[in-house]
Design an enzyme around this catalytic site. Structure first.
Site, PDB file in Angstrom:
ATOM      1  N   LYS A  87       0.835  -1.203   0.000  1.00 25.35           N
ATOM      2  CA  LYS A  87       0.000   0.000   0.000  1.00 25.35           C
ATOM      3  C   LYS A  87       0.875   1.260   0.000  1.00 25.35           C
ATOM      4  CE  LYS A  87      -3.961   1.773   2.689  1.00 25.35           C
ATOM      5  NZ  LYS A  87      -4.793   1.487   3.886  1.00 25.35           N
ATOM      6  N   SER A 162      -9.471   2.048   3.686  1.00 27.70           N
ATOM      7  CA  SER A 162      -8.585   2.723   2.766  1.00 27.70           C
ATOM      8  C   SER A 162      -7.722   1.767   1.930  1.00 27.70           C
ATOM      9  CB  SER A 162      -7.663   3.679   3.537  1.00 27.70           C
ATOM     10  OG  SER A 162      -6.854   2.977   4.462  1.00 27.70           O
ATOM     11  N   SER A 186      -9.980  -0.328   7.714  1.00 31.04           N
ATOM     12  CA  SER A 186      -9.370  -0.177   6.393  1.00 31.04           C
ATOM     13  C   SER A 186      -8.829  -1.453   5.778  1.00 31.04           C
ATOM     14  CB  SER A 186      -8.247   0.866   6.446  1.00 31.04           C
ATOM     15  OG  SER A 186      -8.786   2.150   6.615  1.00 31.04           O
TER      16      SER A 186
END
Length: 479
Positions: A87, A162, A186
């Site tokens: 990420k 996220s 997330s």
């Protein structure tokens, strides 16, 4: 090659467990595995936009070198040659940790974060970096720097946030495991939205540290935020989470506990929690929960209807405390560097869950101990708790930016997401069926340091309900 592969499917569809075993046994090569996912990324990522920093050329070179290392010295580690994604909000040496913000696009990491280092030590090969919303603080994944990430199931269905880039990448076949993180859901929002699986590790389980950080993380970020893995199969979550949990001295809050805990009394009792904190649960979610309870009962668990203590009290304090923490630590940066959308979303957050003042924040942190103590005592009797993750069947891609009421509905329906971060407990997402051709999941909360028990139960539900991404691929004619 010493033998033909046992699985006739293309390698991009294989699990990390299958790939690592086949590479170790020389039934396939790391180059074969990486080349297969690279072809898949190059064919499909143009639309999905899950991988926003392409590192496939470097991955192909690294795979070839790992094949030579395997011949000469054996596997580097348990993920030798397995493709992974990282990420864009954690440090990977020599690349930008942008956190989805244009102003941070040139914030180059001087070294690897512990999770990246642990994956590399295990032999994983990074094929790219996955998308996140600005400041990694939305339930969906879009930003002005890299654009919007799409859900492979349906364009209008959010991939979650996220870690939406991670979930989309895994579901699309770009890698069998992808790194993500979770401060209020997330990892679990994306898994819920894309039919993938995950475990949110408990507080202190996985080391966290970004060498590029100008200051230490805020207090609630240290207590609530965790690093983890999204995958298509529970066994891959287990394998990769073991890797992430390797100790690192950069995180003084990490607790060096073994992944596998001590034996617990059998059969394990599961609290089936129907408490909704006032939200009207959707019938499809209720049916999925009841089905999950029945499957756990058939698998030998003792499933009893029971609710953990102090849900309403803890829930009333968790988000106002988190948003007070955000206001203090990132509020100025959001106003200075954020897009109009992220500013609007934070206005909605603050409107619905007004940040507590400084004295209130200190008192909330004191009372947090009371809530966690009560839950710990409850978990002595019930080592696992079955809850909805969301009490509604998902959400559209931009719902949290369309209205204050939309934000309220998403977060009120997911009280068992952010509440569990506030308490620092582990929680897995497991498949539980479908609604209007989109996947549904349930959540399994566990005792402190017992991610292993939550994953055991998640595997039971996976065996009963199937691997949901495989259903996606069948619908697309890929299986």
């Amino acid at each position: 090659m010493s033998a033909a592969p046992k699985n006739p499917a293309p390698l991009w569809q294989w699990s990390a467990v299958e790939l690592s075993g086949a590479i170790r046994d020389a039934r396939v090569s790391a180059s074969d595995a990486v080349n297969s996912v690279v072809e898949r990324i190059r064919a499909e990522n143009g639309h999905l936009n899950a991988i926003v920093v392409d590192q496939t050329d470097a991955a192909l070179e690294q795979a070839a070198s790992y094949d030579e290392i395997l011949k000469q010295d054996g596997p580097i580690g348990p993920l030798h040659g397995v493709p992974v994604a990282i990420k864009i909000n954690v440090d990977q040496k020599g690349t930008a940790n942008s956190n989805g913000v244009i102003a941070f696009k040139d914030l180059i990491a001087p070294d690897d974060a512990p999770v990246v280092r642990n994956l590399k030590k295990a032999g994983a090969i990074i094929v790219g970096r996955s998308n996140t919303p600005e400041f990694s603080f939305r339930a969906t994944t879009v930003n002005e720097l890299h654009g919007r990430t799409y859900n492979p199931w349906d364009d209008n269905h959010s991939p979650g946030g996220s870690s939406g880039g991670a979930s989309s990448a895994v579901a699309a076949g770009f890698c069998p495991i992808a790194h993500g993180n979770d401060i209020g859901g997330s990892l679990r929002f994306p898994a819920y939205q894309t039919g993938t699986v995950t475990v949110k590790p408990g507080q202190g389980r996985v080391p966290a540290y970004n060498p590029s950080g100008a200051e230490e993380r805020s207090l609630l970020a240290q207590l609530m935020s965790v690093q983890g893995i999204i995958a298509r199969e529970v066994r891959d979550v287990r394998l990769a989470t073991r890797v992430l949990m390797q100790p690192d001295p950069h995180d003084p809050l990490q607790v060096p506990m073994p992944f596998d805990g001590a034996a617990v009394d059998q059969p394990i009792k599961v609290a089936f929690c129907r408490e909704t904190n006032g939200y009207k649960i959707h019938p499809a979610v209720e049916a999925a929960l009841e089905g999950a309870a029945a499957e756990l009962d058939k698998a030998g668990y003792i499933v009893e209807e029971a609710s953990p203590p102090m849900i309403q009290e803890a829930a009333a304090e968790a988000l106002p405390a988190l948003y007070a923490d955000c206001e203090i630590f990132i509020g100025e940066a959001i106003q200075k560097y954020g897009s109009a959308d992220i500013k609007k979303v934070f206005d909605f957050y603050f409107e619905n869950y007004p940040p507590t003042d400084a004295v209130g924040l200190l008192r909330t942190m004191s009372r947090r101990t009371r809530y966690l103590r009560a839950w710990n005592l409850f978990l002595e009797e019930y080592p696992l708790v079955l809850t909805p993750f969301m009490m509604r069947p998902g959400f559209t891609w931009n719902e949290d930016a369309e209205s204050s009421a939309g934000v309220r509905d998403i977060f009120d329906s997911s009280v068992y997401s952010w509440l569990i971060n506030f308490l620092g407990l582990p929680a897995s997402i497991a498949p539980a069926g479908y609604h209007e051709e989109l996947p549904l999941s349930v959540q399994i909360i566990g005792r402190r340091f017992r991610e292993d028990l939550t994953l055991d139960a998640a595997e039971c539900l996976e065996r009963a309900n199937g691997i949901q991404v495989h259903e996606l691929w069948r619908r697309k004619g890929l299986l």
